[in-house]
Write a protein that holds these residues in place. Structure first.
Motif, short mmCIF file in Angstrom:
data_model
loop_
_atom_site.label_atom_id
_atom_site.label_comp_id
_atom_site.label_asym_id
_atom_site.label_seq_id
_atom_site.Cartn_x
_atom_site.Cartn_y
_atom_site.Cartn_z
N ARG A 154 0.87 -1.18 0.00
CA ARG A 154 0.00 0.00 0.00
C ARG A 154 0.90 1.22 0.00
O ARG A 154 1.74 1.39 0.90
N ILE A 155 0.72 2.05 -1.01
CA ILE A 155 1.51 3.27 -1.13
C ILE A 155 0.55 4.45 -1.04
O ILE A 155 -0.35 4.59 -1.87
N THR A 156 0.72 5.27 -0.02
CA THR A 156 -0.13 6.45 0.14
C THR A 156 0.62 7.66 -0.40
O THR A 156 1.84 7.80 -0.22
N MET A 157 -0.14 8.51 -1.07
CA MET A 157 0.45 9.71 -1.69
C MET A 157 -0.45 10.91 -1.42
O MET A 157 -1.61 10.91 -1.82
N HIS A 158 0.09 11.89 -0.73
CA HIS A 158 -0.62 13.15 -0.49
C HIS A 158 -0.16 14.11 -1.59
O HIS A 158 0.92 14.70 -1.49
N VAL A 159 -0.97 14.23 -2.60
CA VAL A 159 -0.57 14.97 -3.80
C VAL A 159 -0.91 16.46 -3.67
O VAL A 159 -1.90 16.84 -3.06
N LEU A 160 -0.02 17.29 -4.22
CA LEU A 160 -0.31 18.72 -4.31
C LEU A 160 -1.54 18.89 -5.19
O LEU A 160 -1.62 18.28 -6.27
N PRO A 161 -2.53 19.69 -4.78
CA PRO A 161 -3.77 19.81 -5.56
C PRO A 161 -3.54 20.14 -7.03
O PRO A 161 -4.18 19.56 -7.91
N GLU A 162 -2.60 21.01 -7.31
CA GLU A 162 -2.35 21.42 -8.70
C GLU A 162 -1.59 20.36 -9.49
O GLU A 162 -1.44 20.47 -10.71
N LYS A 163 -1.12 19.30 -8.83
CA LYS A 163 -0.36 18.24 -9.49
C LYS A 163 -1.12 16.91 -9.54
O LYS A 163 -0.60 15.92 -10.03
N GLN A 164 -2.36 16.92 -9.05
CA GLN A 164 -3.13 15.68 -8.98
C GLN A 164 -3.30 15.02 -10.35
O GLN A 164 -3.08 13.82 -10.52
N LYS A 165 -3.70 15.80 -11.33
CA LYS A 165 -3.92 15.24 -12.67
C LYS A 165 -2.64 14.62 -13.22
O LYS A 165 -2.65 13.53 -13.79
N GLU A 166 -1.51 15.30 -13.04
CA GLU A 166 -0.23 14.79 -13.53
C GLU A 166 0.14 13.47 -12.86
O GLU A 166 0.57 12.52 -13.53
N LEU A 167 -0.06 13.39 -11.55
CA LEU A 167 0.26 12.15 -10.84
C LEU A 167 -0.65 11.01 -11.29
O LEU A 167 -0.18 9.91 -11.56
N ILE A 168 -1.93 11.27 -11.39
CA ILE A 168 -2.87 10.23 -11.81
C ILE A 168 -2.54 9.75 -13.21
O ILE A 168 -2.53 8.54 -13.48
N GLN A 169 -2.23 10.66 -14.12
CA GLN A 169 -1.89 10.26 -15.49
C GLN A 169 -0.62 9.40 -15.50
O GLN A 169 -0.52 8.43 -16.25
N THR A 170 0.35 9.77 -14.68
CA THR A 170 1.59 9.00 -14.60
C THR A 170 1.31 7.57 -14.13
O THR A 170 1.77 6.61 -14.74
N ILE A 171 0.53 7.45 -13.08
CA ILE A 171 0.23 6.12 -12.55
C ILE A 171 -0.61 5.32 -13.53
O ILE A 171 -0.34 4.13 -13.77
N LEU A 172 -1.62 5.94 -14.12
CA LEU A 172 -2.47 5.22 -15.07
C LEU A 172 -1.68 4.74 -16.29
O LEU A 172 -1.99 3.69 -16.86
N SER A 173 -0.65 5.48 -16.65
CA SER A 173 0.17 5.06 -17.80
C SER A 173 0.98 3.80 -17.48
O SER A 173 1.44 3.11 -18.38
N MET A 174 1.14 3.49 -16.19
CA MET A 174 1.91 2.33 -15.78
C MET A 174 1.05 1.10 -15.53
O MET A 174 1.57 -0.02 -15.45
N VAL A 175 -0.25 1.26 -15.40
CA VAL A 175 -1.13 0.17 -15.00
C VAL A 175 -1.01 -1.04 -15.92
O VAL A 175 -0.85 -2.17 -15.46
N GLY A 176 -1.09 -0.86 -17.23
CA GLY A 176 -1.02 -1.98 -18.16
C GLY A 176 0.26 -2.77 -18.03
O GLY A 176 0.23 -4.01 -17.96
N SER A 177 1.38 -2.08 -17.96
CA SER A 177 2.68 -2.76 -17.81
C SER A 177 2.77 -3.48 -16.48
O SER A 177 3.29 -4.60 -16.41
N MET A 178 2.25 -2.88 -15.43
CA MET A 178 2.34 -3.50 -14.11
C MET A 178 1.46 -4.73 -14.03
O MET A 178 1.86 -5.75 -13.47
N GLU A 179 0.27 -4.67 -14.59
CA GLU A 179 -0.62 -5.83 -14.53
C GLU A 179 -0.04 -7.03 -15.28
O GLU A 179 -0.39 -8.16 -15.00
N ASN A 180 0.85 -6.77 -16.23
CA ASN A 180 1.49 -7.85 -16.99
C ASN A 180 2.85 -8.24 -16.43
O ASN A 180 3.49 -9.14 -16.96
#
Length: 107
Positions: free
Chosen positions: A5-31
């Protein structure tokens, strides 16, 4: 099974950037070898608190992931956070499913 479990307290103005970064990794990680699941959750009370949950078959699989470039990308998101990543690693020796609920409710 290993649960991370990794918790991340994201800066409000950086939330979209962080979410996009993580979502871009989901496919590779699931495989990735030994990865059982990889999912991102947002806290309902604080939309700037994100939780990444990973499930791994073995500690060897997790260790390989922790050494990977992909995990390095995740660690590199620290500049988008208000505090360092919170990382918890849990080793699970036994799991139960709905049968446990039925067994208790039928008593």
């Amino acid at each position: 099974m290993i649960v991370v479990r990794i918790t991340m307290h994201v800066l409000p103005e950086k939330q979209k950037e962080l979410i996009q970064t993580i979502l871009s990794m989901v496919g590779s990680m699931e495989n990735a070898e030994g990865c059982l699941s990889y999912a991102l959750f947002c806290n309902l009370e604080d939309s700037n608190l994100l939780n990444l949950l990973e499930e791994w078959q073995t500690r060897k699989d997790l260790d390989q992931h922790l050494r990977s470039d992909m995990f390095g990308v995740l660690l590199g998101t620290k500049s988008l956070l208000t505090e360092p990543h919170g990382i918890q690693i849990h080793t699970i020796h036994q799991s139960e499913g709905m049968e446990a609920v039925h067994a208790v409710r039928e008593k």
